[in-house]
Design a protein around this motif. Structure first.
Motif, mmCIF file in Angstrom:
data_model
loop_
_atom_site.group_PDB
_atom_site.id
_atom_site.type_symbol
_atom_site.label_atom_id
_atom_site.label_comp_id
_atom_site.label_asym_id
_atom_site.label_seq_id
_atom_site.Cartn_x
_atom_site.Cartn_y
_atom_site.Cartn_z
ATOM 1 N N GLY A 299 -32.241 -10.231 -28.498
ATOM 2 C CA GLY A 299 -31.651 -9.236 -29.387
ATOM 3 C C GLY A 299 -32.597 -8.181 -29.897
ATOM 4 N N ALA A 300 -33.891 -8.379 -29.767
ATOM 5 C CA ALA A 300 -34.899 -7.416 -30.219
ATOM 6 C C ALA A 300 -36.210 -7.750 -29.518
ATOM 7 C CB ALA A 300 -35.068 -7.463 -31.740
ATOM 8 N N PRO A 301 -37.130 -6.795 -29.405
ATOM 9 C CA PRO A 301 -38.386 -7.053 -28.689
ATOM 10 C C PRO A 301 -39.303 -8.008 -29.434
ATOM 11 C CG PRO A 301 -38.400 -4.861 -29.652
ATOM 12 C CD PRO A 301 -37.015 -5.388 -29.828
ATOM 13 N N PHE A 302 -40.349 -8.472 -28.755
ATOM 14 C CA PHE A 302 -41.298 -9.409 -29.346
ATOM 15 C C PHE A 302 -42.024 -8.802 -30.542
ATOM 16 C CE2 PHE A 302 -40.888 -11.084 -25.018
ATOM 17 C CZ PHE A 302 -40.731 -12.443 -25.264
ATOM 18 N N SER A 303 -42.113 -7.486 -30.591
ATOM 19 C CA SER A 303 -42.830 -6.834 -31.680
ATOM 20 C C SER A 303 -42.121 -6.985 -33.027
ATOM 21 C CB SER A 303 -43.012 -5.344 -31.372
ATOM 22 O OG SER A 303 -41.756 -4.711 -31.153
ATOM 23 N N ASP A 304 -40.842 -7.343 -33.019
ATOM 24 C CA ASP A 304 -40.082 -7.570 -34.244
ATOM 25 C C ASP A 304 -40.322 -9.012 -34.703
ATOM 26 O OD1 ASP A 304 -38.152 -8.121 -36.189
ATOM 27 O OD2 ASP A 304 -36.685 -6.764 -35.270
ATOM 28 N N PRO A 305 -40.968 -9.215 -35.844
ATOM 29 C CA PRO A 305 -41.321 -10.580 -36.273
ATOM 30 C C PRO A 305 -40.127 -11.470 -36.571
ATOM 31 C CG PRO A 305 -41.784 -8.982 -38.024
ATOM 32 C CD PRO A 305 -41.457 -8.190 -36.789
ATOM 33 N N SER A 306 -38.945 -10.879 -36.765
ATOM 34 C CA SER A 306 -37.762 -11.694 -37.068
ATOM 35 C C SER A 306 -36.998 -12.119 -35.819
ATOM 36 C CB SER A 306 -36.829 -10.915 -38.003
ATOM 37 O OG SER A 306 -36.266 -9.794 -37.329
ATOM 38 N N THR A 307 -37.458 -11.711 -34.646
ATOM 39 C CA THR A 307 -36.734 -11.986 -33.408
ATOM 40 C C THR A 307 -36.732 -13.479 -33.080
ATOM 41 O OG1 THR A 307 -37.402 -9.847 -32.525
ATOM 42 C CG2 THR A 307 -36.606 -11.464 -30.958
ATOM 43 N N PRO A 308 -35.563 -14.068 -32.770
ATOM 44 C CA PRO A 308 -35.550 -15.448 -32.285
ATOM 45 C C PRO A 308 -36.143 -15.502 -30.880
ATOM 46 C CG PRO A 308 -33.346 -14.501 -32.198
ATOM 47 C CD PRO A 308 -34.212 -13.506 -32.901
ATOM 48 N N ILE A 309 -37.084 -16.420 -30.674
ATOM 49 C CA ILE A 309 -37.793 -16.520 -29.395
ATOM 50 C C ILE A 309 -37.478 -17.862 -28.746
ATOM 51 C CG2 ILE A 309 -40.058 -16.615 -28.293
ATOM 52 C CD1 ILE A 309 -41.052 -14.659 -30.375
ATOM 53 N N LEU A 310 -36.983 -17.786 -27.527
ATOM 54 C CA LEU A 310 -36.617 -18.961 -26.741
ATOM 55 C C LEU A 310 -37.690 -19.172 -25.675
ATOM 56 C CD1 LEU A 310 -34.402 -21.083 -25.947
ATOM 57 C CD2 LEU A 310 -33.430 -19.320 -24.485
ATOM 58 N N SER A 311 -38.294 -20.349 -25.632
ATOM 59 C CA SER A 311 -39.299 -20.667 -24.623
ATOM 60 C C SER A 311 -38.643 -21.321 -23.413
ATOM 61 C CB SER A 311 -40.366 -21.612 -25.198
ATOM 62 O OG SER A 311 -41.013 -21.025 -26.306
ATOM 63 N N PHE A 312 -39.244 -21.120 -22.242
ATOM 64 C CA PHE A 312 -38.731 -21.772 -21.034
ATOM 65 C C PHE A 312 -39.901 -22.277 -20.197
ATOM 66 C CE2 PHE A 312 -39.362 -17.352 -19.809
ATOM 67 C CZ PHE A 312 -39.983 -17.439 -18.573
ATOM 68 N N HIS A 313 -39.619 -23.316 -19.440
ATOM 69 C CA HIS A 313 -40.603 -23.854 -18.492
ATOM 70 C C HIS A 313 -39.858 -24.281 -17.233
ATOM 71 C CE1 HIS A 313 -44.184 -25.798 -16.933
ATOM 72 N NE2 HIS A 313 -43.437 -26.853 -16.653
ATOM 73 N N VAL A 314 -40.295 -23.758 -16.106
ATOM 74 C CA VAL A 314 -39.658 -24.048 -14.822
ATOM 75 C C VAL A 314 -40.491 -25.060 -14.058
ATOM 76 C CG1 VAL A 314 -39.079 -23.090 -12.558
ATOM 77 C CG2 VAL A 314 -38.491 -21.828 -14.638
ATOM 78 N N SER A 315 -39.851 -26.118 -13.601
ATOM 79 C CA SER A 315 -40.484 -27.085 -12.702
ATOM 80 C C SER A 315 -39.720 -27.047 -11.397
ATOM 81 C CB SER A 315 -40.448 -28.494 -13.293
ATOM 82 O OG SER A 315 -41.212 -28.554 -14.479
ATOM 83 N N ALA A 316 -40.403 -26.604 -10.332
ATOM 84 C CA ALA A 316 -39.742 -26.464 -9.033
ATOM 85 C C ALA A 316 -39.992 -27.700 -8.200
ATOM 86 C CB ALA A 316 -40.255 -25.220 -8.309
ATOM 87 N N GLY A 317 -38.936 -28.142 -7.522
ATOM 88 C CA GLY A 317 -39.084 -29.256 -6.600
ATOM 89 C C GLY A 317 -39.919 -28.856 -5.402
ATOM 90 N N GLN A 318 -40.442 -29.830 -4.695
ATOM 91 C CA GLN A 318 -41.286 -29.535 -3.544
ATOM 92 C C GLN A 318 -40.474 -28.828 -2.468
ATOM 93 O OE1 GLN A 318 -43.057 -32.952 -1.794
ATOM 94 N NE2 GLN A 318 -44.229 -31.794 -0.285
ATOM 95 N N ILE A 319 -40.997 -27.738 -1.940
ATOM 96 C CA ILE A 319 -40.330 -27.010 -0.871
ATOM 97 C C ILE A 319 -40.572 -27.709 0.453
ATOM 98 C CG2 ILE A 319 -40.341 -24.845 0.433
ATOM 99 C CD1 ILE A 319 -40.865 -23.399 -2.121
ATOM 100 N N ARG A 320 -39.515 -28.018 1.168
ATOM 101 C CA ARG A 320 -39.628 -28.710 2.444
ATOM 102 C C ARG A 320 -39.289 -27.728 3.572
ATOM 103 N NH1 ARG A 320 -36.940 -31.590 -1.109
ATOM 104 N NH2 ARG A 320 -34.917 -31.041 -0.276
#
Length: 324
Positions: A299-320
């Protein structure tokens, strides 16, 4: 008017709008002019032709894919090193898209699907990234190379992102991310030499997942459980109960081996990846690929201190790799 096969490079500076807002037009315009001029010189030194300068971007064409990938790697390595010493608002990373195909030249300008595709890939990739079509990567093997290109590409690796639907392009394309940093090592990458031998790729759907975290809420989603939506509405798979967040803010899908984030919101989503400093990508009813880990400002850029920030982490399976 003539049509020839060319590798197109679209090179764009990320974060220029925020830089203008922070420092003013004159200072930022001067920096952008110098950077794009340097980009143009580098392209010409790598046997490329500058088609045109586009404000904070450069469109260039190359007779060989090796030259195009070589200059993309050169630009990322040198630019990422020098901007570390610049004032924070001026740390504008490069987003580079590469595509191969028939190009029609009219006067000094160039037209064709490859031009449009390279521009879209530049837009979809994050700051400090190089995205290329599979055709570009395949052509690297059989092409004659200059000594400059050989030395630049010796340790470069290529990460398959799968078949991706691209806005404005009729058919999905197989896309690769060019990993240009000397520090990058991962089992998910492949060298270009083996591409001619591959019969296909299984992208490990069953073991790939994405983890979302907001405040004390944490949830893991398997690739085969997607698509999911997150937002303020109670019916979302992941709820971010903040007034800055739209009811249905964004959607995450698993499309042929890649986690695709599509913004659905009123005011947009800002994405930044770990290890890329303050570089961020602004989405507004468009999409990008989520990889490794990072954060989303809703809803607003990181520069806005009131912005809700959602973290993500991707774990990819082994490519065969399937051999045929």
């Amino acid at each position: 008017m003539q049509s020839t096969a060319q590798t197109i490079a679209f090179i764009d500076l990320s974060g220029s709008t925020a830089a203008y807002q922070a420092l003013g037009n004159e200072e930022v315009a001067g920096v952008i002019s110098k950077v794009t001029h340097w980009i143009g010189q580098a392209c010409e030194a790598h046997e490329g032709r500058i088609v045109k300068f586009l404000g904070d971007g450069v469109l260039a064409e190359f007779k060989s894919s090796a030259s195009a990938v070589s200059v993309a790697v050169f630009l990322q390595r040198h630019h990422s090193g020098r901007i570390r010493h610049w004032p924070e608002p001026l740390r504008m990373g490069l987003k580079i898209g590469l595509a191969l195909g028939p190009v029609v030249r009219m006067g000094d300008d160039s037209y064709g699907d490859a031009v449009n595709l390279a521009a879209r890939l530049s837009d979809m990739g994050g700051a400090n990234e190089i995205w290329a079509t599979e055709s570009v990567i395949k052509h690297l093997r059989g092409e004659p190379r200059s000594a400059r290109a050989d030395s630049m590409l010796e340790f470069v690796r290529y990460r398959p992102l799968g078949m991706i639907d691209i806005r404005g392009i009729a058919q999905p394309h197989s896309i690769y991310q060019v990993e240009w940093s000397d520090e990058v090592t991962t089992e998910l990458m492949t060298v270009c030499g083996g591409l001619q031998e591959f019969g296909g790729i299984d992208f490990g759907e069953a073991s790939s997942n994405i983890e979302l975290t907001w405040l004390d809420a944490n949830q893991l989603f398997l690739a085969n459980e997607l698509p999911i939506e997150f937002g303020r509405a109670a019916g979302c798979a992941f709820v971010v109960n903040d007034q800055r967040v739209s009811r249905r803010h964004a959607r995450i899908e698993w499309i042929n081996g890649a986690f695709i984030l599509t913004d659905l919101s009123t005011y947009g989503t800002w994405v930044r990846f770990s290890g890329e400093g303050t570089s961020e990508t602004h989405l507004r009813r468009n999409q990008c690929v989520l990889h490794s880990s990072g954060e989303m400002a809703l809803g607003a850029p990181f520069s806005d201190p009131s912005t809700p920030i959602l973290s993500f982490h991707v774990s990819a399976g082994q490519i065969r790799v399937r051999m045929e």
